[in-house]
Scaffold this motif. Structure first.
Motif, short mmCIF file in Angstrom:
data_model
loop_
_atom_site.label_atom_id
_atom_site.label_comp_id
_atom_site.label_asym_id
_atom_site.label_seq_id
_atom_site.Cartn_x
_atom_site.Cartn_y
_atom_site.Cartn_z
N ALA A 167 0.83 -1.21 0.00
CA ALA A 167 0.00 0.00 0.00
C ALA A 167 0.87 1.26 0.00
O ALA A 167 0.60 2.21 -0.74
CB ALA A 167 -0.92 0.00 1.22
N LYS A 168 1.91 1.26 0.81
CA LYS A 168 2.80 2.43 0.88
C LYS A 168 3.51 2.63 -0.47
O LYS A 168 3.72 3.76 -0.91
CB LYS A 168 3.81 2.26 2.01
N TYR A 169 3.86 1.53 -1.12
CA TYR A 169 4.50 1.62 -2.44
C TYR A 169 3.52 2.23 -3.45
O TYR A 169 3.89 3.09 -4.24
CB TYR A 169 4.95 0.22 -2.88
N ILE A 170 2.27 1.76 -3.41
CA ILE A 170 1.25 2.28 -4.33
C ILE A 170 1.02 3.77 -4.10
O ILE A 170 0.96 4.56 -5.05
CB ILE A 170 -0.08 1.49 -4.16
N LEU A 171 0.89 4.17 -2.85
CA LEU A 171 0.65 5.58 -2.53
C LEU A 171 1.79 6.47 -3.03
O LEU A 171 1.56 7.60 -3.48
CB LEU A 171 0.48 5.77 -1.01
N LYS A 172 2.99 5.93 -2.99
CA LYS A 172 4.17 6.71 -3.43
C LYS A 172 4.31 6.72 -4.94
O LYS A 172 4.56 7.76 -5.55
CB LYS A 172 5.43 6.12 -2.78
N GLU A 173 4.17 5.55 -5.57
CA GLU A 173 4.43 5.42 -7.01
C GLU A 173 3.21 5.65 -7.89
O GLU A 173 3.34 6.08 -9.03
CB GLU A 173 5.00 4.01 -7.30
N LYS A 174 2.02 5.34 -7.39
CA LYS A 174 0.79 5.53 -8.18
C LYS A 174 -0.32 6.09 -7.29
O LYS A 174 -1.30 5.39 -6.95
CB LYS A 174 0.34 4.19 -8.79
N PRO A 175 -0.18 7.35 -6.88
CA PRO A 175 -1.13 7.93 -5.93
C PRO A 175 -2.58 8.02 -6.44
O PRO A 175 -3.51 8.13 -5.64
CB PRO A 175 -0.56 9.32 -5.65
N ASN A 176 -2.76 7.95 -7.75
CA ASN A 176 -4.11 8.02 -8.32
C ASN A 176 -4.59 6.65 -8.83
O ASN A 176 -5.47 6.55 -9.67
CB ASN A 176 -4.17 9.04 -9.45
N ALA A 177 -4.01 5.59 -8.29
CA ALA A 177 -4.31 4.23 -8.75
C ALA A 177 -5.76 3.83 -8.53
O ALA A 177 -6.41 4.28 -7.59
CB ALA A 177 -3.39 3.24 -8.03
N LYS A 178 -6.23 3.00 -9.46
CA LYS A 178 -7.52 2.32 -9.28
C LYS A 178 -7.17 0.86 -9.00
O LYS A 178 -6.61 0.17 -9.87
CB LYS A 178 -8.38 2.45 -10.55
#
Length: 409
Positions: A167-178
């Motif tokens: 989750a932390k990786y997603i928030l950092k690398e793809k903050p607008n992810a679906k």
């Protein structure tokens, strides 16, 4: 020759000292059911059949490792009698097998039983009987509850911590992810899902566009993958056991869905997941690791890997070297050997748990550098560090730092 009173007193004192020493030696040996001067009975439950049968090799690897231990003289002179039963990944069957191990076989402990639903089904029983449920083969967070369940201890990094890291990786690398999530509909799947939501925090509700569950009784999860793709998600969190993980990777490739793909660590095996799914289909998948990847040439001259290869050659030649479950089984068996050795001649169930809860900076040959085993009376999570990995070519490549229990260091 006459014996003087002085000589008599000396002889008498020597006899008393000898008797005291002998009784002290005898007193040092303490046994519960399953332990004797010559043997330690270790129970185990594995899904050798059924939907999670890919994990059965863990039990076979442990059995081979204990053969090695026995061939080398055993532990403190005692041979391991390893008794392993099949539960087909069915909790009612797990209960049946646990009762058999405790009440018929009279094992000292139940070691590394596999599966979250399976271990949940026997946890209260084993704790009520005060039988160690030691180093369970599941990363559910609940195994670290020394107050509530003092006879149960985990082994691998916990599931919630793992998905918090993703989750932390997603928030950092793809903050607008679906984000689309596929998870197994049981405690194992829900534990991972909770970690992901906790890691995303307030953004979880808006970022997760679909949570799709599947049952272990389903023959295929293809329809779930098609459904998840239809959401337009650009991140896929894949919380599945090996059989279904391979299906998901394969189906993604077939339908041309190419999201940023996170695969839970328990299915990151090259031998039982990535290879069957097709290496091409798995390119770019992110997972996490705490064990050395046997297919990675960087460990070619590593002492720990050389010892592992020697073990396979001599005691488990039929083992699939690139199956991550083989390295897992080897390493956790070493963990038990450490605990039993530390228990000395006090082979009571209470002392086994005491030693298991007193591990300090234990380094095992199969663990990644920097990752150590640590426990205490208040911390029943032996391994709490991981490193992120990405699949490239035919192997996993590590990247970033070793991440700890708080998912940030």
């Amino acid at each position: 020759m006459l014996t003087t009173p002085k000589k008599l007193a000396i002889a008498s004192a020597a006899f008393v000292a000898l008797a005291a020493t002998s009784s002290a030696a005898l007193a040092q040996k303490k046994y519960d059911a399953g332990a004797t001067d010559t043997e330690i009975k270790v129970g185990n439950i594995m899904p050798y059949s059924g939907p999670a049968s890919a994990y059965g090799v863990i039990g076979k690897t442990a059995e081979a490792y204990f053969k090695k231990i026995n061939a080398e003289g055993g532990i403190n002179g005692r041979k391991i009698n390893f008794i392993s039963y099949d539960d087909a990944y069915s909790p009612p069957k797990t209960v049946e097998q646990a009762r058999k191990l405790v009440e018929s076989d009279e094992v000292l402990l139940v070691f590394n039983p596999l599966g979250t639903p399976s271990n949940t089904a026997i946890q209260k029983y084993l704790n009520s009987k005060k039988v160690p449920q030691l180093f369970v083969a599941t990363g559910a967070t609940k195994w670290n509850d020394p107050k509530g369940f003092p006879w149960t201890m985990g082994w691998q990094p916990n599931y919630q911590n793992e998905t918090q890291i993703y989750a932390k990786y997603i928030l950092k690398e793809k903050p607008n992810a679906k984000i689309a999530v596929l998870y197994q509909n049981d405690d194992y799947g829900k534990d991972y899902l909770k970690g992901l939501k906790d890691g995303l925090g307030a953004k979880a509700a808006s970022m997760i566009v679909m949570e799709e569950s599947y049952e272990v009784s389903e023959p295929t999860i293809d329809s779930h993958i098609v459904k998840l793709k239809s959401t337009g998600a650009d991140v896929f969190v894949n919380i599945t056991t090996p059989k279904f993980a391979a299906q998901a990777i394969k189906k993604n490739a077939e339908i041309g869905w190419k999201p940023l793909h996170f695969l839970n660590n328990v299915s990151a095996s090259i031998g039982s997941v990535m290879k069957p799914a097709g290496f091409e289909a798995g390119q770019g998948i992110i997972s996490s690791a705490y064990l050395k990847d046997t297919s990675d040439p960087q460990w070619k001259n590593d002492a720990g890997m050389k010892a592992f290869d020697e073990f396979l050659t001599k005691y488990f030649p039929e083992g699939n070297r690139i199956d991550g479950s083989v390295m897992y089984g080897y390493t956790v068996a070493q963990g038990l050997a450490h605990v039993l050795k530390a228990s000395g001649d006090n082979l009571t169930r209470e002392n086994v748990m005491k030693q298991a809860a007193s591990i300090k900076n234990l380094e095992l040959g199969g663990l990644l550098p920097g990752i150590k085993v640590n426990t205490s009376a208040t911390d029943f999570a032996p391994i709490s560090q991981v490193q992120l990995i990405k699949f490239k070519g035919e192997t996993w490549e590590r990247f970033g730092e070793i991440l700890g229990a708080d998912a940030t260091n």
